[in-house]
Design an enzyme around this catalytic site. Structure first.
Site, PDB file in Angstrom:
ATOM      1  CB  THR A  66      -0.926   0.005   1.239  1.00 19.65           C
ATOM      2  OG1 THR A  66      -1.837  -1.073   1.099  1.00 19.65           O
ATOM      3  CG2 THR A  66      -1.711   1.286   1.368  1.00 19.65           C
ATOM      4  CB  THR A 111       0.056  -4.541   6.060  1.00 20.19           C
ATOM      5  OG1 THR A 111      -1.174  -4.383   5.342  1.00 20.19           O
ATOM      6  CG2 THR A 111       0.712  -3.197   6.247  1.00 20.19           C
ATOM      7  CG  ASP A 112      -3.086  -7.767   2.787  1.00 18.19           C
ATOM      8  OD1 ASP A 112      -3.450  -7.080   3.759  1.00 18.19           O
ATOM      9  OD2 ASP A 112      -3.621  -7.683   1.666  1.00 18.19           O
ATOM     10  CD  GLN A 147      -9.436 -22.790  15.402  1.00 15.46           C
ATOM     11  OE1 GLN A 147     -10.446 -22.188  15.743  1.00 15.46           O
ATOM     12  NE2 GLN A 147      -9.464 -23.958  14.778  1.00 15.46           N
ATOM     13  CB  CYS A 148      -5.741 -19.088  21.621  1.00 19.05           C
ATOM     14  SG  CYS A 148      -7.122 -20.037  22.220  1.00 19.05           S
TER      15      CYS A 148
HETATM   16  N1  ASP Z   1      -3.004  -5.467   0.084  1.00 15.86           N
HETATM   17  C1  ASP Z   1      -1.918  -4.657   0.556  1.00 15.86           C
HETATM   18  C2  ASP Z   1      -0.650  -5.494   0.532  1.00 15.86           C
HETATM   19  O1  ASP Z   1      -0.506  -6.335   1.352  1.00 15.86           O
HETATM   20  C3  ASP Z   1      -2.201  -4.155   1.934  1.00 15.86           C
HETATM   21  C4  ASP Z   1      -1.136  -3.260   2.545  1.00 15.86           C
HETATM   22  O2  ASP Z   1      -0.038  -3.110   2.074  1.00 15.86           O
HETATM   23  O3  ASP Z   1      -1.454  -2.661   3.593  1.00 15.86           O
HETATM   24  O4  ASP Z   1       0.171  -5.321  -0.341  1.00 15.86           O
END
Ligand code: ASP
Length: 339
Positions: A15, A92-93, A275-276
């Site tokens: 992003t 971030t993903d 899963q916790c």
């Molecule tokens: N979909 C984006 C990615 O992971 C989300 C992000 O960067 O916040 O590249």
């Protein structure tokens, strides 16, 4: 004070450098450098000098896989002696997967590798990217942490302990089972205890990952394992079972219990995660996890699922036998678990 440090920025996508398109946000070639040149703080003599290596193609991190992990590792290894630290700009993903992967691929680190990115693109008014990037460059230049970490929203976290906890908050990451390595406010406060690592080899070394077949199965109430039976004969090296609580499964589900036995008979490692978010797994605490223990399944302890998967890729890429992989899965190699 003028900084004499040098930091290399690897820009993989995410992003931070995205623009809005008719299909939604996507990265744009050669665009981020233009934006960075407009941020005057990035030219400050008090900030470490930085160079940027832009990957081609730039990716939304949902598309990042082993090929890109190996490429990140190689760019760092080729320039390892030329810089005081590295910043990896990443979506971030899957950042927690990539930071976990790199923590195993890069052995004997004596400088920081800081992953960061943004929830709002740098070209937008309220972007968190500027702050994340500047703090990451400072941390990479300071050289206090000698490991792969994630800096995001005021916290420096151990990479292989991190997980994305929010898709819309600016504090997008947490490390539920490990304290932050540093808190960033007016000053940067490093936590020496949180930064301690198992003893590490003296020499820096890169191990590239191989495409090891690994499966993940999330246990749900009423799981119809019959529909997943092809997993049993598909030559998977390991299956990560995301179990309930401290590692429990529906032990009255015959198809599942039988399937787990067959997987173990086929020499497939069954690694049990929880899963916790906190506390990890201890097989045999409840009768509902005793069948797993009897079948030879192993506990991921308090490893995140991202770290568990990265560690399996790493150990199999090293060419170890299943027995050795099992043993090392229970050994703290890079600070990824409490033994
Ligand atoms: N979909 C984006 C990615 O992971 C989300 C992000 O960067 O916040 O590249």
């Amino acid at each position: 004070m003028i900084s004499n440090k040098k930091v290399c920025i690897l820009y993989t996508g995410g992003t931070i450098g995205m623009v809005s398109t008719e299909h939604g946000y996507a990265p744009k070639k050669d665009y981020l450098s233009v934006l960075l040149n407009e941020i005057h703080q990035l030219q400050s003599p008090t900030l470490p000098k930085w160079d940027i290596v832009e990957f081609d193609p730039l990716l939304d991190s949902s598309n990042i896989a082993l090929e890109q992990w190996n490429a990140i590792g190689k760019v760092i290894a080729d320039r390892y002696n030329d810089y005081d630290g590295f910043v990896v700009l990443h979506g971030t993903d899957t950042m927690a997967y990539s930071a976990s992967a790199l923590s195993f691929m890069l052995e004997g680190l004596n400088k920081p590798i800081v992953f960061t990115g943004a929830q709002i693109p740098l070209c937008e008014l309220r972007s968190d990217g500027r702050d994340n990037l500047i703090n990451s460059i400072v941390i990479a230049g300071e050289g206090q942490v000698c490991e792969v970490c994630i800096y995001f929203g005021g916290k420096l976290l151990r990479g292989n302990r991190s997980t994305k906890v929010s898709s819309d908050e600016l504090r997008a990451f947490g490390s539920p089972d490990h304290p932050p390595l540093a808190e960033v406010g007016i000053d940067i406060h490093y936590d020496e205890k949180a930064m301690s690592l198992p003893s590490r080899p003296k020499y820096f070394q890169l191990t590239e990952f191989k495409p090891v077949p690994i499966g993940v199965l999330k246990i749900i109430p009423g799981l119809q394992f019959e529909l997943f039976e092809s997993m049993i004969n598909s030559n998977l090296k390991a299956v990560v079972l995301e179990a309930f609580g401290s590692g429990n499964i529906p032990s009255n589900n015959k198809a599942l219990v039988e399937g787990i036995r067959k997987l173990a008979d086929n020499d497939t490692i069954i690694l049990v995660t929880s899963q916790c978010q906190r506390g990890g797994t201890t097989l045999g605490t409840y009768a509902t996890s005793s069948e797993l223990a009897r079948s030879g399944a192993i506990s991921a302890s308090d490893m995140t699922i991202e770290a568990a998967i990265a560690k399996l890729y790493y150990l199999f890429s090293c060419g170890y036998s299943s027995e050795r992989v099992k043993l090392l899965m229970a050994t703290n190699l890079r600070g990824e678990m409490n033994e």
